[in-house]
Write a protein that holds these residues in place. Sequence first.
Motif, mmCIF file in Angstrom:
data_model
loop_
_atom_site.group_PDB
_atom_site.id
_atom_site.type_symbol
_atom_site.label_atom_id
_atom_site.label_comp_id
_atom_site.label_asym_id
_atom_site.label_seq_id
_atom_site.Cartn_x
_atom_site.Cartn_y
_atom_site.Cartn_z
ATOM 1 N N ILE A 258 0.690 -1.237 -0.011
ATOM 2 C CA ILE A 258 -0.244 -0.006 -0.021
ATOM 3 C C ILE A 258 1.013 1.124 0.151
ATOM 4 N N GLN B 101 1.966 1.836 -3.581
ATOM 5 C CA GLN B 101 0.672 2.101 -4.449
ATOM 6 C C GLN B 101 0.449 3.732 -3.990
ATOM 7 N N THR C 126 -2.702 -5.957 -0.421
ATOM 8 C CA THR C 126 -1.514 -5.448 -0.239
ATOM 9 C C THR C 126 -0.651 -6.711 0.331
ATOM 10 N N VAL D 97 -5.503 -2.357 6.527
ATOM 11 C CA VAL D 97 -5.384 -3.054 5.277
ATOM 12 C C VAL D 97 -4.552 -4.044 5.428
ATOM 13 N N THR E 264 -7.623 -7.130 1.075
ATOM 14 C CA THR E 264 -8.146 -5.714 0.667
ATOM 15 C C THR E 264 -7.889 -5.499 -0.536
ATOM 16 N N PHE F 231 -7.972 -2.744 -3.847
ATOM 17 C CA PHE F 231 -7.862 -1.262 -3.923
ATOM 18 C C PHE F 231 -8.323 -0.850 -5.335
ATOM 19 N N THR G 135 -8.766 2.679 -7.637
ATOM 20 C CA THR G 135 -8.188 4.284 -7.623
ATOM 21 C C THR G 135 -8.666 4.857 -9.171
ATOM 22 N N ASN H 254 -13.920 5.349 1.216
ATOM 23 C CA ASN H 254 -13.362 6.277 0.122
ATOM 24 C C ASN H 254 -12.576 7.296 0.706
ATOM 25 N N HIS I 187 -10.052 7.055 -4.317
ATOM 26 C CA HIS I 187 -9.540 5.925 -4.070
ATOM 27 C C HIS I 187 -10.371 5.050 -3.082
ATOM 28 N N THR I 188 -10.612 3.796 -3.213
ATOM 29 C CA THR I 188 -11.467 2.985 -2.741
ATOM 30 C C THR I 188 -10.464 2.032 -1.683
ATOM 31 N N SER I 189 -10.924 1.466 -0.556
ATOM 32 C CA SER I 189 -10.423 0.296 -0.011
ATOM 33 C C SER I 189 -11.724 -0.578 0.372
#
Length: 222
Positions: free
Chosen positions: A24, A27, A49, A90, A94, A96, A98, A151, A163-165
Amino acid sequence: MSVFKAKNIGLPLMNLLRFEGLSILKQLHLEEQLLRTSSDNWCIINDGTNAPAIVLGLSGKPSELLEIGPVLQDRVPVIRRFTGGGTVIVDPGTIFVTFICNRDDVSSVQPYPRSIMSWSGLLYDKVFEGIGNFQLRENDYVFGDHKFGGNAQSITRKRWIHHTSFLWDFESRNMAYLKLPRKAPDYRLARGHLDFVCRMKDYMGRSEFVDKTAKQLAGISC
């Protein structure tokens, strides 16, 4: 990693980056670089991740959001991202997603978080069509009244990032590192973490979600 250009009606021409297990921290570094130095539109999908980490929003205060003792004892990395939003732990479970876009390329979206989330919510409406009473609720993606996607955004003069997890899966014990936030959505109703969130894997397969999201970008019917 794979890269290709995706085009769907209502979406700008977009470069799609797909990763599996990218850390992460790497990222977030990549996302900030693309936001500030690229003039292209991007979507990044990172399927997990490589190790657990706690990610704070730009203005998040560790003393208010984290159980500091257990975090230090277990040496859980804590990362402050360059966007707003809340705190999330995370791990390999998770997923991700984006979006990094030029304002002018998505003219229907106003440069405000709610407008950006409404735009991305339309895409996920297609991904989760007919599944688990999916909806965008306040700032979260939920099934019913259980959150599974958080978000965050950052908005610059000409570009924005959203971006969203997605919690496809998570270790229940890791939620003990997080305090109950002082500021929470109304629908949370003061519920503890494990009563508030849910696992996306109970509603959709992992590869199915990633593939459907990529297909929506490319304008392919799911």
